[in-house]
Design an enzyme around this catalytic site. Structure first.
Site, PDB file in Angstrom:
ATOM      1  N   ASP A  75      -2.727  -2.912   9.833  1.00  0.00           N
ATOM      2  CA  ASP A  75      -2.358  -2.474   8.489  1.00  0.00           C
ATOM      3  C   ASP A  75      -1.743  -3.669   7.767  1.00  0.00           C
ATOM      4  OD1 ASP A  75      -1.964  -0.791   6.375  1.00  0.00           O
ATOM      5  OD2 ASP A  75      -0.269   0.282   7.231  1.00  0.00           O
ATOM      6  N   ARG A  83       2.147  -6.864   8.526  1.00  0.00           N
ATOM      7  CA  ARG A  83       2.384  -6.813   9.970  1.00  0.00           C
ATOM      8  C   ARG A  83       2.329  -8.213  10.566  1.00  0.00           C
ATOM      9  NH1 ARG A  83       4.205  -2.347   8.116  1.00  0.00           N
ATOM     10  NH2 ARG A  83       2.693  -0.660   7.832  1.00  0.00           N
ATOM     11  N   ARG A 145       1.718  -1.240  -3.980  1.00  0.00           N
ATOM     12  CA  ARG A 145       0.549  -1.330  -3.095  1.00  0.00           C
ATOM     13  C   ARG A 145      -0.743  -1.123  -3.881  1.00  0.00           C
ATOM     14  NH1 ARG A 145       1.581   3.022   1.313  1.00  0.00           N
ATOM     15  NH2 ARG A 145      -0.131   1.942   2.405  1.00  0.00           N
ATOM     16  N   LYS A 175      -8.644   2.499   1.106  1.00  0.00           N
ATOM     17  CA  LYS A 175      -7.822   3.703   1.251  1.00  0.00           C
ATOM     18  C   LYS A 175      -7.138   4.033  -0.082  1.00  0.00           C
ATOM     19  CE  LYS A 175      -3.954   0.917   3.007  1.00  0.00           C
ATOM     20  NZ  LYS A 175      -3.185   0.531   4.189  1.00  0.00           N
ATOM     21  N   HIS A 188       3.896  10.666   4.521  1.00  0.00           N
ATOM     22  CA  HIS A 188       4.562  10.460   5.805  1.00  0.00           C
ATOM     23  C   HIS A 188       5.551  11.593   6.089  1.00  0.00           C
ATOM     24  CE1 HIS A 188       3.227   6.300   4.959  1.00  0.00           C
ATOM     25  NE2 HIS A 188       3.162   6.196   6.273  1.00  0.00           N
ATOM     26  N   ASP A 260      -5.999   8.566   7.982  1.00  0.00           N
ATOM     27  CA  ASP A 260      -4.656   7.985   7.958  1.00  0.00           C
ATOM     28  C   ASP A 260      -3.951   8.441   9.229  1.00  0.00           C
ATOM     29  OD1 ASP A 260      -2.492   6.547   7.041  1.00  0.00           O
ATOM     30  OD2 ASP A 260      -2.385   7.553   5.103  1.00  0.00           O
TER      31      ASP A 260
END
Length: 569
Positions: A75, A83, A145, A175, A188, A260
């Site tokens: 990701d 990351r 984002r 996405k 989330h 996801d």
């Protein structure tokens, strides 16, 4: 070639093939290597798995020693969601900064260079880019984002990003289909709902995904969102109407559909990860992403067994599972071919976007900075109301307006930047993304300031382990710089006391979404109107302060670019 463990039947291998699990640690655990031998075809990496590029390359080599065609996913959006550089902050600005510049050649080059670094470490699938149109300013999980709130802008930059990333041999995973931008809830934590009608969805949310498909995006990631106009009963990840009817049949997409993270509460708290995974595959998903929170062999076993049991019980057609597994294998074949091609010929850098020299964006008719120079050795071009300078430094003060001009073709005469210049593309992009608003009396700081970071709670996608702000870069330029983090009702008074009369820099992130943050700035500026304000989120609130800098993201290079302006470097 990979040799599968004896005794693993086709159904079980297919069930393992569609999983994309994570794990803990910086080396592959024994259970993961064993599962690769049994048919697992993908592994997801997170910040906890990465210590350095060298370690990451060693880890991916360890995985490929067990299965040579393994998909290694990550990701890595650049910007706030990184990351690869989770402990330092990203060398690349994120989507919102790229959208602010609005140079598709630059976006493509940033994505290509990011992809080159991923490929060099053995990563061949990136869960990026975000194609969400950030139409809801209160969105708590998309924000910077996204490339922006304009549908056309998001579409063209999504396509450019896909093109650049895949030119480096890394599969893009666009996405969050069918679009997570118009939500006020983070999936989330709960199940978001988008109540837009069908005409709005087709003219806004779906347009960037059409562009990504046209650009050849090898994968698309579903969103855990309820869109009643498309399916009133099930979230997109579990909806056959959305994944098969809309994405496959209506939009004509034939690549890999990835979910996801299934442990996100939008699914886990409503359906559970086992039932949710079965429903997702039945709906048309091909790969189950899990491992951000659940990262162990027991999770893999539970999901494998749930899929196998569903087939045997007649709840999931065996041919649907087999089709999903075959799509995973097809993507693995593409990445293997891309890797072979990359190793067989030297990488060609992209167009000479590093010498393209849009100036820093001005606003409100105030004095603004002029054109920003390109990489070392290339000269900036005069922008309207500013002066281009050599070597990528910030322009001098002008009389307002926005500097913009294309730079010269690269030194090879064919429009290609050198590899060394390509490595600097992230910083160049971050400099070009800045929007400045300054008072007539502002001059760059010469003394060490106090940096007050007004710090909101980070969403899970971003995480709280990645540093952000301008303090570290200002300390390099202005030794003696000090900093503190503040939040809540007493943030302003505490920051003023800590500053103790020194030059003051206030750093905020999405001021418009946090009333306490806006109130803190009110108090701070009433007492210290000379304060420099740096907005590192979506610059929705009106600019204020002696100097206001909107970076359009909190990547390390965005902080560096802002610090250069503050210090006049």
């Amino acid at each position: 070639m990979t040799t599968f463990a004896s005794g693993t039947d086709t159904l079980t291998r297919d069930a393992l093939t569609v999983l994309q699990p994570g794990f803990t640690g910086t080396t592959a655990p024994d259970w993961l290597l064993r599962r690769l031998g049994e048919g697992l075809a993908s592994v997801g990496l997170f910040g906890r798995n990465i210590a350095s590029p060298e370690q990451l390359a060693s880890l991916t080599a360890q995985l490929r020693a067990e299965r040579d065609d393994v998909l290694v996913a990550i990701d890595e959006e650049g910007g706030d969601v990184t990351r690869l550089e989770v402990r330092t902050g990203s060398s690349f600005p994120g989507n919102h900064a790229l959208g602010a510049v609005d140079d598709v050649a630059l976006t493509e080059e940033v994505a290509r260079e990011l992809g080159r670094r991923l490929a060099a470490c053995g990563v061949n699938l990136n869960w990026a880019p975000s194609a969400d149109v950030n139409s809801n300013p209160a969105n708590p999980v998309i924000g910077v984002r996204s490339f922006g709130a304009d549908t056309g802008l998001v579409a063209r930059h999504t396509a450019a990003y896909v093109t650049g990333l895949q030119a480096a041999g890394v599969a893009a995973c666009t996405k969050h289909f069918p679009g997570h931008g118009d939500t006020a809830v983070d999936s989330h934590h709960a199940l978001p709902r988008i109540d837009a009608d069908l005409s709005v969805l087709h003219s806004r949310e779906l347009v960037p995904f059409r562009a990504a498909i046209a650009a050849g995006s090898r994968a698309v990631m579903s969103a855990h969102i309820l869109v009643p106009a498309l399916d009133p009963d099930r979230p997109a990840t579990l909806s056959r109407r959305i994944l098969t009817g809309l994405l496959r049949e209506e939009l004509g997409y034939d690549g890999l559909i990835v979910t996801d993270g299934m442990e996100m509460q939008a699914i886990a708290a409503t359906y559970g990860i086992e039932r949710g995974s079965v429903l997702a595959i039945a709906a048309g998903a091909d790969a189950i992403c899990v491992g951000g929170g659940l990262a162990d062999d027991d999770t893999v076993r539970r999901l494998r067994d749930a899929l196998v049991s569903a087939v045997r019980a007649g709840e999931l057609p065996e041919e649907r599972l087999a089709d999903a597994a075959n799509r995973v294998r097809a993507l693995a074949e593409w990445t293997a071919a891309a890797s072979t091609a990359r190793k067989a010929s030297p990488a060609l850098p992209g167009p000479a976007v590093l010498s393209s020299t849009n100036g820093l964006n001005g606003s409100n008719g105030s004095n603004t900075s002029g054109g920003t120079g390109g990489a070392s050795g290339t000269s900036g071009v005069n922008g309207t109301g500013g002066t281009g300078v050599i070597g990528g430094a910030n322009g001098t003060a002008g009389t307002g307006g926005t500097g913009s001009s294309d730079g010269a073709v690269g030194p090879d005469g064919a429009g290609h930047a050198t590899a060394a210049r390509a490595a600097d593309v992230g910083l160049v992009a971050a400099r070009r993304a800045l929007t400045l608003t300054r008072s007539a009396s502002y001059t760059p700081l010469t003394g060490a300031p106090f940096v007050a970071a007004f710090t909101p709670v980070a969403n899970i996608a971003v995480g709280d382990e990645t540093p952000w702000g301008v303090a570290a870069e200002l300390a390099r330029l202005l030794p003696g710089t000090e900093t503190g983090s503040f939040a809540g009702e007493d943030a302003a008074s505490s920051a003023l006391a800590a500053a103790a009369g020194r030059p003051l820099v206030a750093v905020v992130r999405d001021e418009h979404r946090h009333p306490w943050m806006a109130a803190a700035l009110d108090t701070l500026l009433a007492s210290r109107p000379d304060t420099v304000v740096v907005e590192m989120g979506v610059p929705q609130s009106a600019p204020r302060g002696a100097l206001h800098i909107a970076t359009h993201g909190a990547a390390r290079v965005c902080g560096q670019a802002a610090a250069e302006v503050i210090a006049g470097a």
